[in-house]
Design an enzyme around this catalytic site. Structure first.
Site, PDB file in Angstrom:
ATOM      1  N   GLU A   1       6.294  -2.621 -10.622  1.00  0.00           N
ATOM      2  CA  GLU A   1       5.077  -2.461  -9.810  1.00  0.00           C
ATOM      3  C   GLU A   1       4.274  -3.751  -9.903  1.00  0.00           C
ATOM      4  OE1 GLU A   1       3.432  -0.409  -7.611  1.00  0.00           O
ATOM      5  OE2 GLU A   1       1.827  -1.903  -7.758  1.00  0.00           O
ATOM      6  N   GLN A   2       3.867  -4.253  -8.738  1.00  0.00           N
ATOM      7  CA  GLN A   2       3.164  -5.539  -8.739  1.00  0.00           C
ATOM      8  C   GLN A   2       1.748  -5.461  -9.328  1.00  0.00           C
ATOM      9  OE1 GLN A   2       2.950  -6.728  -4.617  1.00  0.00           O
ATOM     10  NE2 GLN A   2       1.586  -5.068  -4.049  1.00  0.00           N
TER      11      GLN A   2
ATOM     12  N   ARG B   1      -5.161  12.193  -4.778  1.00  0.00           N
ATOM     13  CA  ARG B   1      -3.996  11.285  -4.806  1.00  0.00           C
ATOM     14  C   ARG B   1      -3.648  10.894  -6.243  1.00  0.00           C
ATOM     15  NH1 ARG B   1      -3.129   9.200   0.240  1.00  0.00           N
ATOM     16  NH2 ARG B   1      -1.948   7.444  -0.542  1.00  0.00           N
TER      17      ARG B   1
ATOM     18  N   TYR C   1     -12.288  18.909   2.837  1.00  0.00           N
ATOM     19  CA  TYR C   1     -11.728  20.009   2.039  1.00  0.00           C
ATOM     20  C   TYR C   1     -12.037  19.777   0.566  1.00  0.00           C
ATOM     21  CZ  TYR C   1      -7.802  16.583   2.015  1.00  0.00           C
ATOM     22  OH  TYR C   1      -7.036  15.447   1.933  1.00  0.00           O
TER      23      TYR C   1
ATOM     24  N   ASP D   1       7.150   5.012   2.617  1.00  0.00           N
ATOM     25  CA  ASP D   1       6.570   4.192   3.683  1.00  0.00           C
ATOM     26  C   ASP D   1       7.396   2.944   3.984  1.00  0.00           C
ATOM     27  OD1 ASP D   1       4.526   5.973   4.000  1.00  0.00           O
ATOM     28  OD2 ASP D   1       2.910   4.594   3.453  1.00  0.00           O
TER      29      ASP D   1
END
Ligand SMILES: Cc1cc2nc3c(=O)[nH]c(=O)nc-3n(C[C@H](O)[C@H](O)[C@H](O)COP(=O)(O)OP(=O)(O)OC[C@H]3O[C@@H](n4cnc5c(N)ncnc54)[C@H](O)[C@@H]3O)c2cc1C
Length: 392
Positions: free
Chosen positions: A36-37, A110, A219, A296
């Site tokens: 992971e960068q 998230r 929500y 993605d």
């Protein structure tokens, strides 16, 4: 050529897709090294909706209960006209929904879904997570791969999975379709504490206020302790950007004249984070030899069906199952994974654009939307989403 079963799988990117892939592969017994960068593994403060299809997928890797632990299960989805306040449609998410789809519809933070995958990886000694490590390039040697990291180190693995998001470098080399398509739609997101939401505005449902070239969604999150707000509008002001601070002036201009319920909630926010929404055309040749794409990086989509993270999670489970079925033939396993995924993810990419138009309709199009959706029987609403929610 000598086989390389002792080398780890290499994963580029530690977002939801990369961590899900690492975790799904490790649960099938494969070693993984993930790069992971960013200096730490972190997701942004915002909400995410989870259709029943993600629960069906992650049940297969034993993480459904973890994902539901801090989630909110709303009683319904509701769409209202942002100018008149009228209800356009409402879909109940209680028992009949559970019975129809066999899985719940939930919303979560998230950081919570990212944290579920991160914990699962950290708790598995087959996974090595490495921060501050950017994948610059890769080479497929036929019997193994190597990646070049930004500090110049070359790392060998048995295969590479590009989970490096919408601006994926790995995709650049495999597909080479240039920059993502900027949709012209911008999302402003914010999360409030429950106490900062006036009681008469707090709703247990996922509510979407559909206005001309705008929509606004809210929500609860984290078992009701937080409240998530997302305001989306058409804009030609920004071409690129990610998680930068939003400009309230423009927001107010776009939402002027909308219902007081919308404006009063918008007023509660002091700082908005802004996303320029991008996607790409669907493609299918995203696996090449010992390299493939996921999430993605493979099929970036607009968020109008709330499915990007769900699709990345489905990808991860599918990929691990294909690899486990033929571990001695990874190029074949990657092709079979792509074959199983591309029409489903391509359909979501295309339909997400259609839903965006639908939410932002005005005039005759808005009347047609009302005619199509208002008063639908519950079963009709469920069947309209069955192609998506029955999947995986
Ligand atoms: C406004 C908005 C609302 C959304 N709402 C929903 C929703 O309700 N439901 C849903 O399912 N989805 C939703 N999504 C979509 C979802 O957020 C994404 O589809 C999902 O997060 C994609 O995960 P990913 O891991 O594929 O990519 P990313 O999250 O982009 O992760 C890529 C990771 O790779 C790292 N990276 C990049 N390049 C390199 C490199 N060269 N080397 C090493 N690391 C690298 C990045 O730092 C990053 O951590 C929404 C998206 C937006 C913008």
């Amino acid at each position: 050529m000598t086989a390389t079963p002792d080398l780890p799988f290499l994963v580029a990117g530690g977002g939801i897709g990369g961590l899900a892939a690492a975790c799904a592969l490790a649960r099938k017994g494969f070693p993984v090294r993930l790069f992971e960068q960013a200096p730490e593994f972190k997701e942004l403060g915002a909400g995410i909706q989870l259709g029943p299809n993600i629960f069906r997928a992650i049940e297969r890797i034993g993480l459904k209960a973890d994902l539901l632990r801090d989630a909110w299960v709303p009683p319904g989805l509701e769409m209202r006209d942002a100018l008149t306040g009228e209800e356009i449609t409402a879909i109940a998410l209680g028992e009949p929904f559970l019975k129809r789809f066999g899985q719940p519809y939930a919303v979560t933070h998230r950081a919570d879904i990212h944290g579920v995958y991160l914990d699962a990886c950290q708790g598995n000694n087959l996974v090595t997570l490495e921060n501050n490590r950017k994948v610059e390039d890769f080479t497929d040697h036929g019997n193994a791969v190597s990646v070049r990291l930004d500090d110049g180190e070359d790392v060998r693995g048995r295969a590479l999975i590009g989970c490096d998001g919408v601006w994926s470098r790995i995709r650049g080399k495999i597909i080479g379709d240039g920059a993502p398509r900027v949709s012209g739609h911008i999302a402003y997101r914010a999360v409030l504490k429950r106490a900062d939401v006036p009681d008469d505005l707090w709703r247990a449902d996922v509510v979407l206020w559909a206005g001309p070239k705008t929509h606004f969604v809210h929500y609860p999150l984290r078992r009701g302790a937080l409240y998530n707000l997302v305001a989306v509008f058409h804009s030609d002001r920004y071409v690129e950007g990610w998680n930068t601070e939003g400009d309230p002036e423009e927001l107010w201009k776009r939402f002027r004249g909308q219902r007081p319920e919308v404006l009063r909630l918008l007023e509660r926010i002091e700082t908005w984070r802004m996303w320029v929404l991008c996607d790409r055309e669907p493609v299918k040749n995203w696996s090449q030899g010992r390299v493939t794409l996921l999430g993605d990086a493979a099929h970036p989509m607009l968020q109008y069906l709330a499915q990007g993270a769900c699709m990345a999670s489905e990808d991860a489970v599918c990929l691990a199952e294909k690899v486990a079925a033929t571990p001695e033939d990874l190029p074949g396993a990657f092709k079979r994974y792509e074959q199983q995924r591309y029409l489903r993810t391509g359909r979501v990419q295309i339909m997400a654009r259609v839903y965006g138009e639908f939410y932002h309709a005005s005039g005759v199009a808005a009347e047609l939307r009302y005619q199509a959706l208002h008063g639908r029987a519950r079963e009709q609403s469920y069947e309209s989403m069955a192609w998506l929610y029955d999947g995986m």
